[in-house]
Design an enzyme around this catalytic site. Structure first.
Site, PDB file in Angstrom:
ATOM      1  N   ARG A 146      -1.266 -12.844  11.993  1.00 41.36           N
ATOM      2  CA  ARG A 146      -2.353 -13.720  11.530  1.00 41.36           C
ATOM      3  C   ARG A 146      -3.648 -13.002  11.153  1.00 41.36           C
ATOM      4  NH1 ARG A 146      -3.410 -19.183  14.634  1.00 41.36           N
ATOM      5  NH2 ARG A 146      -3.987 -17.788  16.325  1.00 41.36           N
ATOM      6  N   ASP A 147      -3.681 -11.673  11.172  1.00 37.26           N
ATOM      7  CA  ASP A 147      -4.902 -10.998  10.722  1.00 37.26           C
ATOM      8  C   ASP A 147      -4.541  -9.683  10.035  1.00 37.26           C
ATOM      9  OD1 ASP A 147      -7.602 -10.741  10.261  1.00 37.26           O
ATOM     10  OD2 ASP A 147      -8.031  -9.819  12.215  1.00 37.26           O
ATOM     11  N   LEU A 148      -3.540  -9.744   9.164  1.00 38.41           N
ATOM     12  CA  LEU A 148      -3.138  -8.545   8.441  1.00 38.41           C
ATOM     13  C   LEU A 148      -4.144  -8.229   7.346  1.00 38.41           C
ATOM     14  CD1 LEU A 148       0.672  -9.305   8.158  1.00 38.41           C
ATOM     15  CD2 LEU A 148      -0.400  -7.553   9.600  1.00 38.41           C
TER      16      LEU A 148
END
Length: 261
Positions: A146-148
């Protein structure tokens, strides 16, 4: 925000020396890097080997949700370190009763400073490692990142890429998968505490479902973020760039990105 450590400060860390199986428990603080939830310090042992020491921001220590998120990240990070494509967390130690994680130091920093200069072979080899690591994590534990973004892809001295920063990771529940969750159990790890309608992530690389705060987000959100990274490598910038967060979000939701060719 209180500064924990200072450049050239000597730290005596017998617990860490024991975990690393090295003779001296003396470490020197070399550099400091601030992140979203925590501060990362580069520390060096008596043999000259560097490590990354991460600790939560001091102003978040009294925030119950932030502490929960930080502790969950540490547990996830240790669990996923079994995968070669995940930045290895070597140990969790306490310094002045504050949990800290020690990981391998990546000599070439992160992809954010390298992405525009990476040749095709290096870039696509890196993406293959990252995708393989994310698939391993999802197949075994049903967790998405969720935070690539380029800043969360670390590069070692041999130009190998690693996924880092699991602070926004989410365990996909059996109901969200639409079938029974037969993945291996993660002891003590529960679904990430966010309310429906709350955005988490980095807006330049966030999927539409992230931006809308939808409750049924799944691995396709990470695929979208990877697409944004690949677009940036091809064009020199993410697919949607604007003066405000709202304008960038609107681009993701309602606008097709400019064609690469």
């Amino acid at each position: 925000m209180i500064e924990y450590f200072y450049p050239n400060q000597e730290l005596i860390l017998p617990e860490l020396a024991g975990h690393l199986d090295i003779g001296s428990d003396k470490f020197i603080v070399v550099q400091r890097f601030d992140g979203g939830m925590g501060t990362c310090y580069r520390i060096v042992d008596a043999q000259g080997t560097s490590y990354a020491l991460k600790v939560i921001h001091s102003d978040l220590l009294l925030d119950e949700k932030s502490i929960y998120r930080y502790n969950e990240e540490l547990k996830l990070w240790l669990t996923f370190s079994a995968c070669d494509g995940v930045a290895e967390a070597k140990s969790i130690i306490k310094i002045n009763e504050i949990p800290c994680v020690v990981s391998s130091w990546m000599e070439n920093g992160d992809m954010s400073t390298l992405i525009t200069d990476m040749n095709p072979r290096t870039f696509y080899t890196s993406m293959d490692r990252i995708i393989t690591a994310l698939k391993w994590v999802y197949d075994n534990y049903k967790v998405i990142h969720r935070d690539l973004k380029p800043g969360n892809i670390l590069i070692d001295k041999d130009n190998k890429a690693y996924v880092a920063d699991w602070g926004l990771a989410k365990l996909i529940s059996a109901s969200e998968q639409g079938k029974k969750n037969d993945s291996r159990e993660l002891a003590g790890i529960t679904p990430y505490l966010t309310q429906q309608g709350t955005f988490v992530g980095t807006v330049l690389y966030a999927s539409p479902e992230q931006l809308l705060g939808l409750p049924n987000i799944d691995f396709r959100s990470d695929i979208y973020s990877l697409g944004c990274i690949m677009y940036q490598w091809e064009t020199g910038k993410p697919p949607f760039v604007a003066k405000t967060i709202q304008e960038i979000a609107s681009g993701h939701l309602y606008t097709k990105p400019s064609k690469i060719g």
